[in-house]
Design an enzyme around this catalytic site. Structure first.
Site, short mmCIF file in Angstrom:
data_model
loop_
_atom_site.label_atom_id
_atom_site.label_comp_id
_atom_site.label_asym_id
_atom_site.label_seq_id
_atom_site.Cartn_x
_atom_site.Cartn_y
_atom_site.Cartn_z
N SER A 1 -11.93 -19.62 11.35
CA SER A 1 -10.96 -19.06 12.29
C SER A 1 -10.01 -18.09 11.60
O SER A 1 -9.77 -18.18 10.40
CB SER A 1 -10.15 -20.17 12.95
OG SER A 1 -10.97 -21.08 13.62
N1 SAH Z 1 -12.08 -25.41 11.61
C1 SAH Z 1 -13.06 -24.46 11.12
C2 SAH Z 1 -13.44 -23.42 12.14
C3 SAH Z 1 -14.71 -23.78 12.68
S1 SAH Z 1 -15.49 -22.81 13.93
C4 SAH Z 1 -12.63 -23.82 9.83
O1 SAH Z 1 -11.51 -24.05 9.38
O2 SAH Z 1 -13.42 -23.08 9.25
C5 SAH Z 1 -16.01 -24.16 14.97
C6 SAH Z 1 -16.94 -25.17 14.35
O3 SAH Z 1 -17.19 -26.17 15.34
C7 SAH Z 1 -18.30 -24.62 13.95
O4 SAH Z 1 -18.55 -24.93 12.60
C8 SAH Z 1 -19.28 -25.36 14.88
O5 SAH Z 1 -20.53 -25.62 14.29
C9 SAH Z 1 -18.51 -26.62 15.20
N2 SAH Z 1 -18.91 -27.31 16.43
C10 SAH Z 1 -19.33 -26.77 17.60
N3 SAH Z 1 -19.61 -27.74 18.50
C11 SAH Z 1 -19.34 -28.92 17.89
C12 SAH Z 1 -19.43 -30.30 18.29
N4 SAH Z 1 -19.85 -30.64 19.51
N5 SAH Z 1 -19.08 -31.25 17.40
C13 SAH Z 1 -18.66 -30.92 16.15
N6 SAH Z 1 -18.55 -29.64 15.71
C14 SAH Z 1 -18.90 -28.66 16.57
#
Ligand code: SAH
Length: 217
Positions: free
Chosen positions: A67
């Site tokens: 993000s």
């Molecule tokens: N917090 C992260 C940003 C991640 S982007 C950081 O600091 O880098 C969102 C993430 O959510 C992605 O890696 C995606 O694979 C994950 N995601 C999407 N759907 C999900 C679910 N149902 N359960 C767990 N993770 C999920």
């Protein structure tokens, strides 16, 4: 990893980024201090050093993104993390957000549905000596075995508030999540008063990758 060097140059770039995030309206000094402490370039490929310290989201593989720093700061500020808080994060991704939470004194539990990302991030965080507990699974279910939590942070766009989250939250606890299925989502903060009552606040529009169902390899 010998490539994990945090030089004065990196620290300088990070200070500038923190000032940029402050100028965009983040007021919680503890959040800004945490951002200054976490070497964001460790979470991106070394060839992307410059980009690591721009206020932009960035691809981290498996079609996912780390993000934008401002978004991380906003969500963290809204979550009002206190020392010793038990925090569940949905969407570990690069692990950057989890480290920011840990810097604030939280005990962090984080779920990721991409196995490749889960493994990569687990290795990185242990290399960096962070203690966050990472799990591979479907975030919609929360993490019943480790509930209840004081805070739940969702870092992917949720189509709705999953029931499991409220069930796994302590009374007085907060959930911060972007809700929506379109191009942008509304940032919401839900406070659980008790088993029957919640309060909801909205904080403007953001853009996240969608929260998806079943686990994927
Ligand atoms: N917090 C992260 C940003 C991640 S982007 C950081 O600091 O880098 C969102 C993430 O959510 C992605 O890696 C995606 O694979 C994950 N995601 C999407 N759907 C999900 C679910 N149902 N359960 C767990 N993770 C999920």
């Amino acid at each position: 990893m010998t490539s994990m060097i945090d030089s004065y140059r990196h620290k300088g770039m990070r200070k500038k980024l923190v000032e940029e995030v402050r100028a965009k309206g983040i007021r919680d000094e503890r959040v800004l201090t945490a951002m200054e402490a976490v070497p964001r370039h460790f979470f991106l490929d070394s060839s992307f050093l410059e980009i690591a310290y721009q206020d932009k989201p960035f691809p981290i593989g498996s079609g996912q993104t780390i993000s934008q720093p401002y978004t991380v700061a906003c969500q963290t500020e809204l979550l009002k993390v206190e020392k010793g808080c038990k925090v569940l994060e949905i969407g570990t991704g690069s692990g950057y957000q989890a480290c920011i939470l840990e810097e604030l004194g939280a005990r962090v539990f984080s779920i990721e549905r991409h196995h490749v990302l889960y493994k990569k991030t687990k290795a990185l965080l242990s290399e960096m000596n962070y203690k966050a507990k990472l799990f591979y699974g479907d975030g919609y279910q929360g993490l019943p075995a480790f509930a209840p939590f004081d805070r739940i942070l969702v870092t992917a766009a949720a189509p709705y508030l999953p029931k499991a989250f409220l069930e796994q939250l302590n009374p007085g606890g907060l959930i911060v999540l972007p809700v929506g299925t379109g191009d942008s989502q509304v940032m919401k903060r839900i406070k659980k008063i008790d088993d029957k009552k919640t309060e909801e606040e909205n904080f403007g529009y953001f853009r996240f990758v969608p929260m998806l169902g079943n686990k994927v390899r």
